[in-house]
Design an enzyme around this catalytic site. Structure first.
Site, PDB file in Angstrom:
ATOM      1  N   HIS A  37       2.218 -66.369  -2.920  1.00 67.69           N
ATOM      2  CA  HIS A  37       1.207 -66.169  -3.785  1.00 67.69           C
ATOM      3  C   HIS A  37       0.462 -65.048  -3.315  1.00 67.69           C
ATOM      4  O   HIS A  37       0.612 -64.580  -2.322  1.00 67.69           O
ATOM      5  CB  HIS A  37       0.086 -67.405  -3.500  1.00 67.69           C
ATOM      6  CG  HIS A  37      -0.035 -67.467  -2.181  1.00 67.69           C
ATOM      7  ND1 HIS A  37       0.474 -68.287  -1.170  1.00 67.69           N
ATOM      8  CD2 HIS A  37      -1.315 -67.083  -1.527  1.00 67.69           C
ATOM      9  CE1 HIS A  37      -0.023 -68.210  -0.010  1.00 67.69           C
ATOM     10  NE2 HIS A  37      -1.140 -67.558  -0.107  1.00 67.69           N
ATOM     11  N   HIS A 119      -2.632 -59.462  -0.791  1.00 65.06           N
ATOM     12  CA  HIS A 119      -1.540 -59.499  -0.351  1.00 65.06           C
ATOM     13  C   HIS A 119      -0.512 -60.693  -0.642  1.00 65.06           C
ATOM     14  O   HIS A 119      -1.222 -61.752  -0.960  1.00 65.06           O
ATOM     15  CB  HIS A 119      -1.192 -59.491   1.112  1.00 65.06           C
ATOM     16  CG  HIS A 119      -2.047 -60.564   2.045  1.00 65.06           C
ATOM     17  ND1 HIS A 119      -3.394 -60.731   1.751  1.00 65.06           N
ATOM     18  CD2 HIS A 119      -1.281 -61.484   2.587  1.00 65.06           C
ATOM     19  CE1 HIS A 119      -3.538 -61.744   2.730  1.00 65.06           C
ATOM     20  NE2 HIS A 119      -2.430 -62.266   2.966  1.00 65.06           N
TER      21      HIS A 119
END
Length: 173
Positions: A37, A119
């Site tokens: 994710h 990120h």
């Protein structure tokens, strides 16, 4: 108590990202494909009341759908996490992440961290930065965001979505 965070799911890219990661030396302990994710806001431990309030308030938020190029590798030394993410990202992403962090903060959640760097964590317990050659080339088409719960078991940690909401523009009357 539940350990919570907001994120953009990377389900549609997970298999391709894992193939890319596994085709090169990568430091640390690999994160499973199902856990990939793009982090928006870490919230930490929340009780049932805080979780319900998060869901009610998050449903009211707006952010347009986003296209995010995952074209860089990096490493958070303190967290010992190796990741891929965008070299540059849409301002709307930063604004939305800040809004979610503030939502958590109003409910006594979060770690107070103000710096945001989007990120996708690919490994944990990494003692060094990953090699960035060749650079990754993935496009995350973000159409929804989720509130995830981190669940620990003997098989490791897994991230379960508790709620999903579409990314949508604010409609002005």
């Amino acid at each position: 108590m539940a350990r919570l965070f907001f994120a953009l799911p990377a389900d549609n890219l997970a298999d391709a990202i894992i193939r890319w990661r596994d085709a090169r030396p990568w430091p640390g302990q690999a994160v499973p494909a199902a856990n990939l994710h793009l982090t928006l806001a870490f919230l930490g431990e929340a009780d049932e009341k805080q979780t319900r309030e998060l869901m009610q308030q998050a449903a009211k938020l707006h952010c347009p759908p986003l296209t995010i190029e995952l074209d860089a590798c990096g490493w958070f030394a303190r967290a010992k996490a190796a990741w891929i993410g965008p070299e540059q990202w849409p301002n709307e992403l930063s604004v939305f992440a800040r809004e979610l962090q503030r939502l958590g903060s109003r409910l006594g959640l979060g770690n107070g961290e103000q710096h945001y760097h989007p990120h996708v964590t690919l490994s944990r317990k990494a003692t060094e930065a990953p090699q960035d050659s060749p650079a990754p080339r993935f496009t995350l088409l973000a159409r929804e965001f989720c509130l995830y719960q981190s669940v620990s078991s003997e098989q490791g940690v897994r991230y379960e979505p508790l709620a999903r909401w579409p990314l949508r523009k604010r409609i002005h009357p």
